[in-house]
Scaffold this motif. Structure first.
Motif, PDB file in Angstrom:
ATOM      1  N   GLN A   1       1.791   4.953  -0.682  1.00 39.79           N
ATOM      2  CA  GLN A   1       1.027   6.190  -0.899  1.00 39.79           C
ATOM      3  C   GLN A   1       2.004   7.356  -0.988  1.00 39.79           C
ATOM      4  O   GLN A   1       2.919   7.449  -0.169  1.00 39.79           O
TER       5      GLN A   1
ATOM      6  N   HIS B   1       0.836  -1.230   0.000  1.00 38.88           N
ATOM      7  CA  HIS B   1       0.000   0.000   0.000  1.00 38.88           C
ATOM      8  C   HIS B   1       0.863   1.269   0.000  1.00 38.88           C
ATOM      9  O   HIS B   1       0.811   2.062   0.923  1.00 38.88           O
TER      10      HIS B   1
ATOM     11  N   GLY C   1       2.341   1.957  -6.167  1.00 39.51           N
ATOM     12  CA  GLY C   1       1.559   2.848  -5.320  1.00 39.51           C
ATOM     13  C   GLY C   1       0.618   3.703  -6.149  1.00 39.51           C
ATOM     14  O   GLY C   1       0.340   3.380  -7.304  1.00 39.51           O
ATOM     15  N   ASN C   2       0.189   4.814  -5.581  1.00 38.53           N
ATOM     16  CA  ASN C   2      -0.748   5.683  -6.295  1.00 38.53           C
ATOM     17  C   ASN C   2      -0.001   6.577  -7.286  1.00 38.53           C
ATOM     18  O   ASN C   2       1.234   6.608  -7.303  1.00 38.53           O
TER      19      ASN C   2
END
Lengths: 165, 288
Positions: free
Chosen positions: B205, B203, B279-280
């Protein structure tokens, strides 16, 4: 000068004894687990087992515990060293004539750090009091062995004869 | 004649066997390590007794007709022993085995010393059982392996030894930190420390903002899928796609985060990855 010559001759004799081919060792890995044995290790184990036995025979024949360190370590080395010290003290020597080994690996640890073996050894054992032969026998003995890897070879850490496997 | 010859042969063979049996010393088949015993003898006069074992050799004068005492310290090492009784040029001999006494110590090999959390079967434990005199205990015994981390439930499993060895593969825990890996049997315990470290990042970010010299990109604290902060030095890759082209920067995590200032004056789309984890993506406008 004379002492140095004697020592040099002794060294050459023991070195040539160890340099000669070791006893015949048949090696079986068909029942090994949980780790499978790599090809190179499969060649090195019988070689080092044979050399260990050869070392043991020379060390006991000549009361030379210093030779044991090449192929023995840990408890095996301690016990064999004590055995040589005891025979030196008593004046009674054991001579091993090695007629070969059937070696079977049955436990090879998952990390490759320990190998347990069953050895069926065909030995002639002679017990000498001074130079007098007091006992001689040809026997098939069973041994449990534990080997661990050293820098470039395997060493015997446990060596015990047992009545059966 | 045909009937007499086999009978005579049989008699001779039996007599030879009896004579051979008379030469054998009466010895127990097996003795526990460190337990003394006595050997019965017959006849009269003196004799020389030899005892030859794996780590012990002795010679002493004994009186025939009296028991020969084998003392506990003489039979401490497991293995085969030869007992020889020699008198007037004739000798009688026999052999017996010494087997290990009860377990007194564990030789415990644990591997590896450092492992990521959540590894199935990644922790290897091998235990060898020895008695008080370093003899391998071959009787089957149950060794308990325990792996525990502070503030987390311990995993435990019992394994029966075979020829003195027990082994196990255990999963590493979910919490990073030092784990106690213990092998235990009847009050004998051996412990090793396994350092459990965070696994791969999970995850990812990022946030990005315009700075006087370009774009400042920073990750949120980088953690593995169990929530453990990843180790400092874990590499995070930032990729910026701008009108000037594609640029990539590898940045090590330091104190939980990774940050970099990208010298891009125009607009850019920035993405982040570490290992196989993406990630984003963040879009940043050009400088005013």
């Amino acid at each position: 000068m004379r002492h140095a010559l004697v020592l040099a001759l002794l060294f050459v004799f023991s070195a040539s004894c160890l340099a000669a081919d070791g006893p015949r060792v048949q090696f079986d890995i068909s029942h090994i687990g949980p780790r499978q044995m790599e090809e190179v290790t499969g060649r090195n184990i019988p070689r080092d087992w044979g050399r260990a036995w050869q070392t043991l025979a020379v060390a006991f024949a000549q009361n030379r515990p210093d030779l044991l360190g090449h192929y023995f370590t840990g408890f095996a080395q301690q016990k064999l060293t004590a055995g040589i010290a005891a025979q030196e003290k008593s004046g009674v020597r054991t001579r091993y004539v090695d007629h070969g080994h059937k070696l079977e690996a049955f436990f090879y640890s998952p990390d490759g750090g320990a190998l347990e073996l069953h050895d069926t050894a065909d030995l002639e054992i002679q017990v000498l009091d001074g130079n007098n032969l007091v006992h001689s026998e040809r026997v098939t003995l069973r041994y449990i062995g534990l080997m661990t890897p050293a820098a470039d070879h395997w060493e015997v850490r446990v060596l015990e004869s047992v009545p059966s496997f | 004649m045909r009937r007499v010859l086999p009978a005579a042969c049989l008699t001779i063979c039996l007599m030879a066997a009896l004579a051979l049996a008379a030469q054998e010393l009466q010895l127990p088949a097996t003795v526990n390590a460190g337990s003394g015993f006595a050997i019965a003898t017959s006849g009269s006069g003196s004799a020389t007794f030899y005892l030859v074992g794996p780590s012990y050799t002795a010679k002493r004068q004994v009186q025939l007709g009296q028991e020969i005492q084998v003392r506990p310290p003489e039979v401490r090492s497991a293995g085969r022993y030869l007992a020889i009784l020699r008198s007037g040029g004739a000798s009688r001999s026999g052999s017996f085995y010494v087997s290990a006494a009860k377990p007194a110590s564990l030789s415990f090999l644990a591997h590896p010393s450092r492992i990521p959390v959540g590894q199935r079967g990644g922790v290897v434990g091998v235990a060898f059982l020895f008695d008080n005199w370093h003899n391998l205990v071959r009787r089957p015994e149950d060794v308990e392996f325990r792996l525990s981390t502070k503030n987390a439930p311990a995993a435990a499993q019992s394994v029966r030894t075979r020829d003195g060895a027990a082994w196990i593969l255990m999963n590493s825990g979910t919490k990073a930190g030092n784990a106690q890996f213990v092998a235990a049997l009847d009050g004998i315990e051996e412990a090793r420390v396994i350092q459990q470290v965070a696994s791969d990042p999970c995850h990812l970010q990022i946030r990005a903002e315009r700075s006087p010299r370009g774009i400042l990109v920073q990750t949120a604290p980088v953690r593995d899928c169990s929530g453990n902060p990843v180790s400092d030095g874990t590499v995070v890759t930032f990729t910026a796609n701008s009108p000037a082209g594609l640029s990539t920067v590898d940045v090590p995590v330091k104190k939980d985060i990774a940050q970099v200032e990208l010298k891009i004056p125009g607009p850019a789309t920035i993405s982040v990855a570490s290992g196989v984890v993406m990630g984003n993506e963040v879009k940043v406008g050009g400088q005013q």
